[in-house]
Write an enzyme that holds these catalytic residues in place. Structure first.
Site, PDB file in Angstrom:
ATOM      1  N   GLU A 555       0.812  -1.221   0.000  1.00 22.03           N
ATOM      2  CA  GLU A 555       0.000   0.000   0.000  1.00 22.03           C
ATOM      3  C   GLU A 555       0.847   1.274   0.000  1.00 22.03           C
ATOM      4  O   GLU A 555       0.624   2.199   0.780  1.00 22.03           O
ATOM      5  CB  GLU A 555      -0.978  -0.032   1.179  1.00 22.03           C
ATOM      6  CG  GLU A 555      -1.951  -1.194   1.071  1.00 22.03           C
ATOM      7  CD  GLU A 555      -2.867  -1.361   2.270  1.00 22.03           C
ATOM      8  OE1 GLU A 555      -2.783  -0.551   3.220  1.00 22.03           O
ATOM      9  OE2 GLU A 555      -3.679  -2.310   2.266  1.00 22.03           O
ATOM     10  N   GLU A 656      -6.370  -9.866  -3.122  1.00 22.17           N
ATOM     11  CA  GLU A 656      -7.130  -9.936  -1.872  1.00 22.17           C
ATOM     12  C   GLU A 656      -8.626  -9.768  -2.155  1.00 22.17           C
ATOM     13  O   GLU A 656      -9.322  -9.007  -1.484  1.00 22.17           O
ATOM     14  CB  GLU A 656      -6.665  -8.848  -0.895  1.00 22.17           C
ATOM     15  CG  GLU A 656      -5.187  -8.887  -0.575  1.00 22.17           C
ATOM     16  CD  GLU A 656      -4.761  -7.789   0.390  1.00 22.17           C
ATOM     17  OE1 GLU A 656      -5.646  -7.192   1.043  1.00 22.17           O
ATOM     18  OE2 GLU A 656      -3.558  -7.527   0.488  1.00 22.17           O
TER      19      GLU A 656
END
Length: 778
Positions: A555, A656
């Site tokens: 991220e 994910e």
């Protein structure tokens, strides 16, 4: 993946689901009925008694009617009350309540051991009434947590429920949990508020969770796919019809905007859309970020329909000024006063029109829905053209995606038979059955899942890749400096190797500061640099060659902890060092909200720029991870992101993936959208679900299998797609001793039956543009 509190595991989140008897209980009852056919009433009575015992509260003295017997203080004092604060605080139910006082740590609270009364693989519903007490506190977070000690003395903490409690009134605390194994000790306790604040508990109930009936498929009459619900979208009536200014801004109609439909909307509307008028709304005199054009759409929306949002937008500095920084523009909805995101984009004052695209869905009947365009800071003029909100026909796109998948994932195969007289081929029959598609389809797993035989059975049968939910993250493997825990990851790797599952390594670092463990955050620059190097060397050397992928720094579009402290070169250094330590692993970037139009920070364009910047610094970026935590997905929006990232030439994985809806049929539709879009795109090379089992996922209403093993509609949709992506063929051998078919890449069992013998062979169809010719010697 997203955020875990201090004690939480991923087994603590959902509070909904269905229940059925465990396999062992079913087998036991089936055996009783078989062995005692003439005593069916006795068996029925036994089952009812069993069910009744499961519905009993496993908490002893739950209302404190027997004082504080069976309760104790966890590092604090426990006191019984019938009232408190001069009679201002009274129990809401019953005659008593208890307080945890003299608390010096957040984990201090009231507790009870339930080891002998809780059963494994059984879902439990938890409810309680709580409040807080002290001087000038207002409110504080109160949690119910399970402490578990395993037979090997390992410890686990499972967060069950959390609520913001107040000092004004009792509030309800609800949650759900399941134990995969048979622990040595299980304690349930209350915790959360800062030291010095008392936790008050009126009662605690823990019972076997009752089955929630499955939601029916939504019935939607006349959905009018592709029809814009925005009134006067083309502004042929000026702004007097349908539109109004939100706030004291000024709306005027101008000309000069694009005539073409934005690309993502064209992907949904197909070739029959009408060009735009070229008129747009100019918004001036904006004194608040939320000011812009608005329209009421309450009566035009239908529940459970997925709506796509599309528009062209521009910004400019008011009165000829200089804009400076790019501005966020957002199509927002106010649904009964709550903000719902319909899509966002970052726009610059460069005389360009920017496409904004997003989606939303309502699952509860609203009283009022307003759509409005907002975002730029005060003093910035806003331009909006061709706003469209229309329901999407997903099935129509599915047909297109099936054709795309056929082109990308299938190959022509020619089986050439040899070994005896060609004349004997006449009458020979070939039966081809695909046993496994080679496209990577995996799931997140956690160490505790491996103790549940039902979970393991579903996972092993249906997935060929794995990723660890938490067990490889730095805060898990080194929670305190120098205190290492690789045992969980080692055991999970052994499990995957034994079942021949490939594994992704998630993640080496996490760039979001709140997800960095406290001891790392406290290091000075030099010590942090050494700690980063030690983490790289320790992890990558230990597991060299064992993880096919690594998410190197998670991220990076949403955090900058390491970059802020160690400089802009640290990210490329992480990649280069990881590659030196384990050259066999493909190194990924990984981020969220890339594919849905919801977050300007992680637009596909910004992601591509970040990846190109890393490559310019010599970082060996080998793959692009799109997390895929998505709501109300729209195929052309997802595909647009894949197209924009695909130009980099790197493999793209959904790393994910999860979807969430209270209605399991809508959840199944959302899942099908994402699986088909990924499977049909030439740049997408793998899909990882972020779990599938209720109570072991990070989002509510996202599971495919309930806590006790019942497959819901979303799970069935996954299994149906897996079957669709297997090829089978049957036919006669031709005069030249050949049998031809076209099938998905993967493993096949081939059976050849001739008048005199039967031969069985295993073949593998790999990727390739030319027909695959395989000789089979009979």
């Amino acid at each position: 993946m997203k955020r875990l509190p201090r004690h939480a595991s991923t087994s603590s989140q959902s509070i909904e689901g269905t229940v059925h008897l465990s396999k062992s209980r079913r087998e036991k009852m089936d055996s009783l009925q078989h062995d005692h056919a003439n005593t069916s009433e006795e068996c029925k009575t036994m089952r009812l008694r069993d069910d009744a015992s499961e519905n009993e509260n496993i908490i002893l003295n739950p209302n404190f009617d027997d004082g504080v017997n069976n309760w104790s203080g966890r590092g604090c004092k426990i006191v019984l009350h019938d009232s408190l604060d001069g009679g201002k605080i009274l129990p809401k139910l019953g005659k008593h309540f208890a307080s945890a006082s003299e608390r010096t740590q957040t984990w201090n609270g009231i507790q009870q051991e339930i080891t002998t009364r809780v059963k494994r693989k059984l879902a439990y519903q938890v409810s309680s009434l709580v409040r807080v007490y002290g001087r000038n506190i207002g409110s504080a977070n109160v949690r119910i947590t399970l402490y578990i000690q395993m037979p090997d003395l390992r410890e686990q903490y499972i967060g069950i429920a959390s609520v913001q409690a107040t000092d004004k009134d009792w509030v309800e605390l609800q949650g759900k949990f399941l134990l995969n194994s048979s622990p040595l000790k299980v304690i349930v306790y209350f915790e959360g508020p800062p030291a010095g604040i008392d936790i008050l508990v009126n009662y605690l109930v823990i019972k076997h969770a009752q089955r929630t009936p499955p939601s029916p498929p939504p019935s939607i009459e006349n959905p009018e796919y592709g029809v814009n619900i925005i009134e006067n979208s083309e502004l042929s009536d000026g702004t007097t019809n349908g539109w109004f200014p939100l706030g004291n801004c000024t709306l005027t109609v101008q000309t000069g905007s694009p005539h073409i439909i934005p690309p993502m909307a064209r992907g949904s509307l197909g070739p029959h859309h009408v060009p735009l008028s070229g008129r747009y709304i100019l918004v001036t005199n904006r004194s608040q970020t939320w000011m812009g054009p608005a329209q009421m759409i309450t009566e035009k929306l239908k529940l459970f329909l997925t709506y796509q949002v599309s528009a062209w937008v521009r910004v400019r500095a008011a009165s000829g000024g200089v804009l400076g920084l790019p501005q966020n523009v957002n199509v927002a909805l106010s649904v009964d006063g709550l903000w719902v995101n319909g899509g966002q984009v970052e726009a610059s004052d460069d005389e360009r029109w920017h496409e904004i695209g997003g989606s939303f869905r309502l699952e509860k009947e609203p009283k009022s829905v307003m759509v409005y365009i907002q975002g730029p800071v005060p003093g910035v003029d806003l331009m909006v053209a061709g706003l469209q909100i229309f329901p999407v026909d997903r099935c129509e796109r599915f047909r297109y995606l099936q054709m795309q998948a056929d082109q990308i994932h299938k190959r022509d195969v020619i089986l050439k038979l040899s070994g005896f007289d060609p004349s004997s081929f006449l009458g020979a029959v070939v039966i081809v059955k695909q046993t496994e598609n080679s496209f990577p389809l995996g799931s997140c797993i956690n160490r505790t899942n491996l103790d549940n035989e039902d979970f393991v059975d579903f996972y092993v049968k249906n997935f060929n890749w794995a990723v660890f939910g938490n067990e490889l993250k730095w805060y898990w493997t080194e929670p305190q400096q120098g205190n290492f825990n690789y045992r969980d990851a080692d055991e999970m790797l052994d499990f995957c190797r034994n079942h021949k599952k490939e594994v992704r390594g998630h993640c080496v670092f996490w760039e979001v500061e709140s997800l960095v463990q406290p001891w790392v955050r406290a290091l000075n620059r030099n010590d942090l640099s050494r700690a980063v190097q030690n983490r790289l060397t320790g992890l990558l050397s230990r597991y060299s060659g064992k993880f096919r992928h690594y998410d190197v720094n998670n991220e990076m579009l949403h955090g900058s902890f390491y970059q802020d402290r160690l400089g802009k070169g640290i990210r490329a250094y992480m990649f280069k060092t990881a590659h030196q330590l384990d050259p066999s692993a493909i190194l990924f970037v990984n981020d969220y909200h890339v594919e849905d139009g919801d977050d300007p920070r992680s637009s596909p364009e910004k992601y591509a720029d970040q990846i190109a910047g890393l490559q310019d610094q010599g970082a060996p970026v080998g793959g692009i991870g799109i997390q895929g935590h998505i709501d109300s997905p729209v195929g052309p929006i997802v595909c647009s992101a894949l197209d924009k990232l695909g130009v980099l030439g790197l493999p793209i994985w959904f790393t994910e993936l999860d979807v969430s809806s209270s209605n399991e049929y809508v959840r199944a539709d959302d899942l099908e959208v994402m699986l088909r879009e990924a499977f049909a795109h030439p740049s997408a090379e793998g899909i990882m679900l972020w779990g599938f089992w209720e109570l072991f996922m990070s989002r509510e209403n996202a599971h495919l299998v309930d806590a006790e093993g019942e497959i819901n509609e979303a799970g069935r949709r996954l299994l149906e797609l897996k079957q669709e992506w297997l090829s089978h063929a049957y036919g006669m051998v031709d005069m030249e001793g050949e049998f031809k078919f076209r099938g998905f890449h993967g493993t096949y069992e081939v059976e050849i039956v001739t008048p005199c013998k039967k031969v069985c062979k295993t073949i593998v169809v790999e990727k390739g543009d030319l027909p695959l010719v395989l000789s089979i010697d009979l």
